[in-house]
Scaffold this motif. Structure first.
Motif, PDB file in Angstrom:
ATOM      1  N   THR A 123      32.327 124.920  -4.938  1.00 45.54           N
ATOM      2  CA  THR A 123      32.172 123.875  -5.953  1.00 45.54           C
ATOM      3  C   THR A 123      30.714 123.775  -6.376  1.00 45.54           C
ATOM      4  N   ARG A 124      30.491 123.819  -7.678  1.00 47.36           N
ATOM      5  CA  ARG A 124      29.158 123.638  -8.243  1.00 47.36           C
ATOM      6  C   ARG A 124      29.241 122.624  -9.376  1.00 47.36           C
ATOM      7  N   GLN A 125      28.434 121.574  -9.288  1.00 43.82           N
ATOM      8  CA  GLN A 125      28.344 120.551 -10.332  1.00 43.82           C
ATOM      9  C   GLN A 125      29.734 120.069 -10.761  1.00 43.82           C
ATOM     10  N   GLY A 126      30.587 119.846  -9.780  1.00 42.40           N
ATOM     11  CA  GLY A 126      31.909 119.315 -10.057  1.00 42.40           C
ATOM     12  C   GLY A 126      32.956 120.331 -10.457  1.00 42.40           C
ATOM     13  N   VAL A 127      32.579 121.598 -10.577  1.00 43.36           N
ATOM     14  CA  VAL A 127      33.515 122.661 -10.944  1.00 43.36           C
ATOM     15  C   VAL A 127      33.862 123.461  -9.681  1.00 43.36           C
ATOM     16  N   SER A 128      35.159 123.649  -9.412  1.00 44.19           N
ATOM     17  CA  SER A 128      35.610 124.381  -8.236  1.00 44.19           C
ATOM     18  C   SER A 128      36.300 125.677  -8.654  1.00 44.19           C
ATOM     19  N   LEU A 129      35.882 126.762  -8.016  1.00 42.58           N
ATOM     20  CA  LEU A 129      36.457 128.080  -8.277  1.00 42.58           C
ATOM     21  C   LEU A 129      36.673 128.797  -6.947  1.00 42.58           C
ATOM     22  N   PRO A 130      37.519 129.833  -6.913  1.00 41.54           N
ATOM     23  CA  PRO A 130      37.689 130.607  -5.686  1.00 41.54           C
ATOM     24  C   PRO A 130      36.352 131.165  -5.198  1.00 41.54           C
ATOM     25  N   SER A 131      36.159 131.194  -3.899  1.00 36.57           N
ATOM     26  CA  SER A 131      34.923 131.735  -3.324  1.00 36.57           C
ATOM     27  C   SER A 131      34.811 133.229  -3.610  1.00 36.57           C
ATOM     28  N   TYR A 132      33.590 133.699  -3.713  1.00 40.53           N
ATOM     29  CA  TYR A 132      33.331 135.130  -3.857  1.00 40.53           C
ATOM     30  C   TYR A 132      33.621 135.800  -2.521  1.00 40.53           C
TER      31      TYR A 132
END
Length: 447
Positions: A123-132
């Protein structure tokens, strides 16, 4: 091997750390294509490595395993590959000269494209994405498209691994590792290193010794291609399964994507899919063990992964951290001794010493790495055991990712050349400094 094992028997076990692919038909198509591609290594090389590791178990050789934390497709270049090979050869030179033992050289190379992660989501600045999870699975860019797991990346990973192996073999066949020409291994940036003069004196001493032996015998020393082996974490089991083959005139199954697969600490569950897969291949295998591992758990792993107590089959790579090693390692050594198990003990002094700075940058302190390695030798000696190898994340590039070392890198230095997308690596001079430490500690710990 048990009759109930097959390359797909892991499907019946709980599995973790696997990519969540969205299109099953696309995945099956990729796996079918992978299964038809030529292998990256041979069964003969795999069995030769097992013999070398058996020698290291007996104290007749020393294991040097090292390379990138996670390989990148973009780093599949002649410069990056040759620089990483150079640092391994430089360390090999230091170790052979100081230990008076053969060194088993294994690179974290030609397949180390996938990494386990502590969280599925970033999660960055409120945005969540699958981890690298490494280039094998997805991309490091923080976008929805890049972070979507793509099975086509396994085909790219196989191709890049093949190119890497082809180049390494060409270098070795062409005399790149010839001890008569250690100047081939020079890294331009190392000429300004505080370690440079000590290393050059060592090279000169070895050259004088080689010429002396040749003058006495009348023959040129060396001649055969030096042995070099590959390793990676057997993490994405669908890929490992696709590379698992039977070969003529050999019993059983071989993982022919690498010589030396290992099981990470996060996937070393006795009833899990990764242990189930690895128990059935004839490759020598390794398991990462860390703080908190129970002795009974380790005993069960020994029984599952090496039921015949075969020499050279099993390496235990302990990654305790400098604060934990004196308390947590002795019970595991005692458990192995109680079972009468043949294992090669190897120290990973990197992973237990990872920390995140206030600005979010991951690093490791050279002092902690050195301390854990020193204590590893001492603990094994006190327990009547033997440390037979090291496992390091390192590179031949002039990176500034780990604090300290000969140049005393500080926090403000990290930004100069921090390139790793996952974990921080030693640069060449830090790796050489550790090689010289190994010589001193190994000599003092010898019975």
């Amino acid at each position: 091997m048990d009759n109930d094992w097959s390359p797909v028997s892991w499907h019946d076990k709980p599995v973790t750390q696997q990519p969540a692919y969205e299109e099953s038909d696309k995945l099956e198509s990729v796996l079918s294509e992978l299964g038809k591609l030529p292998p990256l290594v041979t069964s003969g090389e795999v069995l030769a490595l097992k013999q070398r590791l058996a020698q290291a178990q007996e104290g007749k050789a020393f294991l040097l395993q090292g390379g990138d934390c996670a390989e990148r497709f973009d780093d599949c270049t002649s410069g990056h590959i040759s620089n990483n090979l150079k640092v391994l050869l430089q360390m090999n030179l230091v170790l052979v000269h100081g230990l008076k033992l053969p060194v088993v050289r294994i690179g974290r190379i030609a397949g180390q494209y996938a990494k386990p992660r502590s969280a599925d989501v970033e999660t960055r600045q409120g945005v969540s994405l699958p981890s690298y999870r490494g280039d094998f699975v997805n991309g490091p860019e923080f976008t929805a498209e890049a972070r979507r797991p793509d099975p086509q990346r396994m085909l790219r990973g196989h191709a890049h691994s093949a190119m890497t192996m082809n180049f390494v073999r060409s270098l070795l066949d062409g005399g790149f590792a010839d001890a008569h020409h250690p100047e081939y291994w020079d890294l331009e940036w190392m000429s300004c290193s505080p370690m440079h003069n000590e290393y050059r004196r060592l090279v000169q001493a070895i050259g004088d010794s080689v010429r002396f032996v040749e003058a006495l015998s009348g023959d040129r020393a060396g001649g055969a291609r030096p042995e070099f082996y590959t390793s990676h974490e057997a993490l994405v089991l669908q890929y490992e399964q696709s590379q698992t083959r039977q070969v003529p005139r050999q019993d059983g199954w071989f993982n022919l994507s690498t010589h030396f697969p290992w099981i990470g600490m996060r996937t070393a569950h006795v009833d899990g899919a990764h242990v189930e897969y690895c128990r059935g291949v004839r490759n020598p295998i390794a398991v990462k063990v860390g703080p908190g591992l129970e002795s009974d758990h380790l005993k069960r792993l020994l029984a599952i992964l090496n039921p015949d107590n075969e020499p050279g089959r099993l390496t235990l790579i302990h990654r305790m951290g400098e604060r934990n090693i004196e308390n947590d390692l002795p019970p595991l050594i005692a458990a192995v001794c109680q079972e009468g198990a043949r294992v090669l003990w190897c120290c990973d002094a990197m992973h237990g010493n990872t920390e995140t700075l206030g600005n979010g940058v991951k690093t490791r302190r050279f002092e902690n790495i050195r301390t854990e390695l020193e204590r590893a030798f001492d603990v094994h000696a006190a327990c009547g055991s033997r440390l037979g190898g090291v496992h390091l994340e390192m590179t031949g590039e002039n990176v500034t990712e780990c604090l300290g070392g000969a140049r005393n890198l500080r926090e403000e230095d990290l930004a100069r050349h921090y390139r790793s997308q996952v974990d921080p690596r030693l640069n060449c001079e830090q790796a050489l400094e550790l090689a010289m430490l190994i010589v001193r500690k190994h000599t003092s710990a010898a019975p």
